[in-house]
Scaffold this motif. Sequence first.
Motif, short mmCIF file in Angstrom:
data_model
loop_
_atom_site.label_atom_id
_atom_site.label_comp_id
_atom_site.label_asym_id
_atom_site.label_seq_id
_atom_site.Cartn_x
_atom_site.Cartn_y
_atom_site.Cartn_z
N UNK A 1 0.84 -1.20 0.00
CA UNK A 1 0.00 0.00 0.00
C UNK A 1 0.88 1.26 0.00
N UNK A 2 1.91 1.28 0.83
CA UNK A 2 2.80 2.44 0.87
C UNK A 2 3.49 2.67 -0.47
N UNK A 3 3.96 1.59 -1.09
CA UNK A 3 4.62 1.71 -2.39
C UNK A 3 3.64 2.25 -3.44
N UNK A 4 2.44 1.70 -3.47
CA UNK A 4 1.45 2.14 -4.47
C UNK A 4 1.02 3.59 -4.25
N UNK B 1 3.88 5.84 -5.37
CA UNK B 1 4.00 5.82 -6.83
C UNK B 1 2.90 6.66 -7.46
N UNK B 2 1.68 6.50 -6.99
CA UNK B 2 0.56 7.27 -7.54
C UNK B 2 0.75 8.78 -7.29
N UNK B 3 1.26 9.14 -6.13
CA UNK B 3 1.51 10.56 -5.84
C UNK B 3 2.55 11.13 -6.79
N UNK B 4 3.63 10.38 -7.04
CA UNK B 4 4.66 10.85 -7.96
C UNK B 4 4.11 10.99 -9.38
N UNK B 5 3.27 10.05 -9.80
CA UNK B 5 2.67 10.12 -11.13
C UNK B 5 1.81 11.38 -11.25
#
Length: 118
Positions: free
Chosen positions: A31-34, A37-41
Motif C-alpha cells: 500500500x505504501x509503495x502504491x 508511486x501514484x503521488x509521484x505520477x
Amino acid sequence: GKAIDVVDDFAVSTGKYLRRNPLARAGFLMYLVLIHTWSFVLLFFHAHSFENIHGDFGAGVGAAHGPHALMEHSENVVKLPPVTPEAEPAAAADKIKEAKQAAPKVDAQAAADDAKKR
C-alpha cells in the motif's frame, strides 16, 4: 493528554499486529509503495501539463515550464551586485539599474517558439 494516549495506543497495537502478521505487513508495505508511486505520477504528469491546459495560471500559454525551464531560467537571471549596509542607497540603486540594463533581454516570441519545439 487523552487524545495523544489514544493515538499512541492505536499505533502500538497496530505495530504489534503488523509484527505478528507477515501477510498484513506485506499488504501495508505494498500500500505504501502504491500510494507513493501514484503521488509521484500525479505530481509529475499533472504539474507538467497544467500550464498547457490552464494558460491563465502562472507563466501563461506557451511559456516553458518544468525542470528544464528552471535550468534555462537560471541562465537568464539578472546578476545583481552585492549590496553592503555601508553603501549609500542611491549608489546601490544605480548599481542595480546598471545590472538590469546590462542583462540580456529575453524575447517573449523566441521563448514561446522554444517552448513549442519541446
